[in-house]
Design a protein around this motif. Sequence first.
Motif, short mmCIF file in Angstrom:
data_model
loop_
_atom_site.label_atom_id
_atom_site.label_comp_id
_atom_site.label_asym_id
_atom_site.label_seq_id
_atom_site.Cartn_x
_atom_site.Cartn_y
_atom_site.Cartn_z
N TYR A 133 0.79 -1.23 0.00
CA TYR A 133 0.00 0.00 0.00
C TYR A 133 0.82 1.29 0.00
O TYR A 133 0.30 2.35 -0.31
N ALA A 134 2.09 1.19 0.37
CA ALA A 134 2.90 2.41 0.46
C ALA A 134 3.99 2.41 -0.60
O ALA A 134 4.80 1.48 -0.67
N CYS A 135 4.00 3.43 -1.43
CA CYS A 135 5.07 3.57 -2.42
C CYS A 135 6.00 4.67 -1.91
O CYS A 135 5.59 5.82 -1.75
N LEU A 136 7.21 4.27 -1.63
CA LEU A 136 8.19 5.19 -1.03
C LEU A 136 9.22 5.57 -2.09
O LEU A 136 9.87 4.68 -2.66
N ARG A 137 9.35 6.87 -2.36
CA ARG A 137 10.28 7.29 -3.41
C ARG A 137 11.12 8.47 -2.95
O ARG A 137 10.70 9.63 -3.06
N PRO A 138 12.30 8.22 -2.43
CA PRO A 138 13.18 9.33 -2.05
C PRO A 138 13.73 10.02 -3.29
O PRO A 138 14.05 9.36 -4.27
N ALA A 139 13.82 11.34 -3.25
CA ALA A 139 14.43 12.10 -4.36
C ALA A 139 15.54 12.95 -3.76
O ALA A 139 15.27 13.95 -3.07
N LYS A 140 16.78 12.53 -4.00
CA LYS A 140 17.92 13.14 -3.33
C LYS A 140 18.95 13.59 -4.35
O LYS A 140 19.25 12.84 -5.29
N SER A 141 19.51 14.78 -4.16
CA SER A 141 20.55 15.27 -5.09
C SER A 141 21.86 14.54 -4.86
O SER A 141 22.23 14.26 -3.72
N TYR A 142 22.55 14.26 -5.95
CA TYR A 142 23.92 13.72 -5.85
C TYR A 142 24.86 14.69 -6.53
O TYR A 142 24.58 15.16 -7.64
N LEU A 143 25.94 14.98 -5.83
CA LEU A 143 26.96 15.88 -6.37
C LEU A 143 27.49 15.30 -7.67
O LEU A 143 27.82 14.11 -7.73
N GLY A 144 27.54 16.12 -8.71
CA GLY A 144 28.06 15.63 -9.99
C GLY A 144 26.96 15.39 -11.01
O GLY A 144 27.24 15.17 -12.18
N VAL A 145 25.70 15.41 -10.55
CA VAL A 145 24.60 15.22 -11.50
C VAL A 145 24.16 16.58 -12.01
O VAL A 145 23.96 17.51 -11.23
N ASN A 146 24.02 16.68 -13.33
CA ASN A 146 23.53 17.93 -13.91
C ASN A 146 22.07 18.12 -13.57
O ASN A 146 21.23 17.31 -13.94
N SER A 147 21.80 19.18 -12.84
CA SER A 147 20.41 19.42 -12.47
C SER A 147 20.25 20.91 -12.20
O SER A 147 21.22 21.60 -11.88
N ARG A 148 19.02 21.40 -12.32
CA ARG A 148 18.78 22.82 -12.07
C ARG A 148 18.89 23.12 -10.58
O ARG A 148 18.98 24.26 -10.19
N PHE A 149 18.80 22.09 -9.74
CA PHE A 149 18.76 22.31 -8.29
C PHE A 149 19.86 21.53 -7.59
O PHE A 149 20.29 20.49 -8.05
N LYS A 150 20.26 22.07 -6.42
CA LYS A 150 21.23 21.36 -5.58
C LYS A 150 20.56 21.01 -4.26
O LYS A 150 19.60 21.66 -3.86
N ASP A 151 21.11 20.04 -3.57
CA ASP A 151 20.69 19.71 -2.19
C ASP A 151 19.20 19.43 -2.03
O ASP A 151 18.60 19.80 -1.04
N ILE A 152 18.63 18.78 -3.01
CA ILE A 152 17.23 18.34 -2.87
C ILE A 152 17.23 17.09 -1.99
O ILE A 152 18.08 16.20 -2.14
N ASP A 153 16.31 17.05 -1.06
CA ASP A 153 16.18 15.86 -0.21
C ASP A 153 14.69 15.69 0.14
O ASP A 153 14.24 16.12 1.21
N LEU A 154 13.96 15.11 -0.78
CA LEU A 154 12.51 14.95 -0.62
C LEU A 154 12.18 13.46 -0.53
O LEU A 154 12.92 12.62 -1.06
N VAL A 155 11.08 13.16 0.14
CA VAL A 155 10.62 11.76 0.15
C VAL A 155 9.14 11.76 -0.21
O VAL A 155 8.33 12.44 0.44
N ILE A 156 8.81 11.03 -1.26
CA ILE A 156 7.40 10.94 -1.68
C ILE A 156 6.82 9.64 -1.12
O ILE A 156 7.38 8.56 -1.32
N VAL A 157 5.70 9.78 -0.43
CA VAL A 157 4.97 8.61 0.07
C VAL A 157 3.62 8.59 -0.65
O VAL A 157 2.75 9.41 -0.38
N ARG A 158 3.52 7.68 -1.60
CA ARG A 158 2.34 7.62 -2.49
C ARG A 158 1.42 6.46 -2.07
O ARG A 158 1.91 5.34 -1.90
N GLU A 159 0.14 6.74 -1.94
CA GLU A 159 -0.81 5.67 -1.65
C GLU A 159 -0.87 4.78 -2.89
O GLU A 159 -0.97 5.26 -4.00
N ASN A 160 -0.84 3.47 -2.68
CA ASN A 160 -0.60 2.58 -3.81
C ASN A 160 -1.78 1.68 -4.14
O ASN A 160 -1.68 0.88 -5.06
N SER A 161 -2.88 1.76 -3.37
CA SER A 161 -3.89 0.71 -3.54
C SER A 161 -5.23 1.18 -4.11
O SER A 161 -6.04 0.37 -4.50
N GLU A 162 -5.48 2.49 -4.11
CA GLU A 162 -6.80 2.89 -4.60
C GLU A 162 -6.71 4.11 -5.51
O GLU A 162 -5.82 4.22 -6.32
#
Length: 362
Positions: free
Chosen positions: A92-121
């Motif tokens: 029922y729980a979809c856990l998806r951390p979104a974390k920045s890694y040094l060296g990755v080309n991205s518009r943002f730095k130091d992102i540290d988010l965690v998505i908790v998505r309901e998975n069953s309905e």
Amino acid sequence: MVHKITLIPGDGIGYEVSLAARRCIEATGVNIEWENVLAGSDALDKTGELLPQSALDSIKKNKVALKGPITTPIGTGFRSVNVAIRQALDLYACLRPAKSYLGVNSRFKDIDLVIVRENSEDLYAGIEFEEGKPETKNLIAQIQKDTKRLIRRDSGISIKPISKFASERIVKFAFEYALKNKRKKVTCVHKANIMKFTDGLFLKVAREVAQKYAGKIIFEEAIVDNMCMQLVQKPHNYDVLVLPNLYGDIISDLCAGLIGGLGIAPGANIGAELAVFEAVHGSAPKYKGKNRVNPTAMILSGALMLRYINEEKAADSLEEAVKQVIAEGKSVTYDLKADPLDPGAVGTAQMADAIIDKLKRI
Ligand code: NAD
């Protein structure tokens, strides 16, 4: 201790990224006995079924699985093997951390988010009424009778169930995750202003659950469209996000974009007793067999799996090895190079080799 784990390589790029992840996980020294099972297009070819019962039985027996992406065949009437696995095992729980890694080309730095998505309905429950079918006409007539609202006769209908039960367990999961992982804030994302009886219920339950964590974890609410803008403008204002199924799916990809792409976005589907670990990305069929795509998302999903089976030290080492290889920027796949056509980009297997090499020095 030997851990018995189900391995579903998946299809498309699944074999390449699963093999890379398996090799890296084994290089941490954790003792794993893998049980290989098929699901997806190979299973269809060999057994006539996209999701054989044997695959589900193996996960039920071993309680933990690592799964590669699986293509959703268009036009077979089968919605998605991935969604079917989550529903059949009540993950029922979809856990998806979104974390920045040094060296990755991205518009943002130091992102540290965690998505908790309901998975069953939600709209992913797969309860749909096709345009023109007798049952669809009956439903339209019934709705018209009960609500005095008109639905056009040539409509298709998808049902969006959201229950108190499922909302409560997912919000609790998000808060417990926040507590255990020393996070500060949980934001409930919804569209309760429009969908009062579904998203409205989700939000009401979230407010109730949040009260039990008052003083320990901050609780905030955000309407999903505004959340999209806020995440693009001020992603650092957010921490753990809890969302119904559809918004969770969309926001996961948005957050993968914030950290530099799907190649580095891991995930887990967790139930009361079972868990299946898989990357956020799909089977990217055009890259199948080319040894080209980034194995990081799948390897980091493996690190989440190691944490789940209480192999914290191995998980830390694996993440550290990935971090170092990406930061050095030499043995990385095309998507992590400033120029995707950089001839110095390595293949999937070679990036895994570099991570294994690093693990030996950590
Ligand atoms: P996708 O995630 O497979 O690929 C989209 C694009 O993202 C790719 O073309 C590629 O450019 C990039 N990408 C994805 N993974 C990458 C990696 N590891 N390294 C580098 N770049 C990467 O999405 P899609 O094309 O929309 O879906 C393809 C199939 O996968 C569909 O059948 C879909 O239903 C299925 N799917 C499966 C899962 C799953 O198994 N959990 C998840 C999403 C999609």
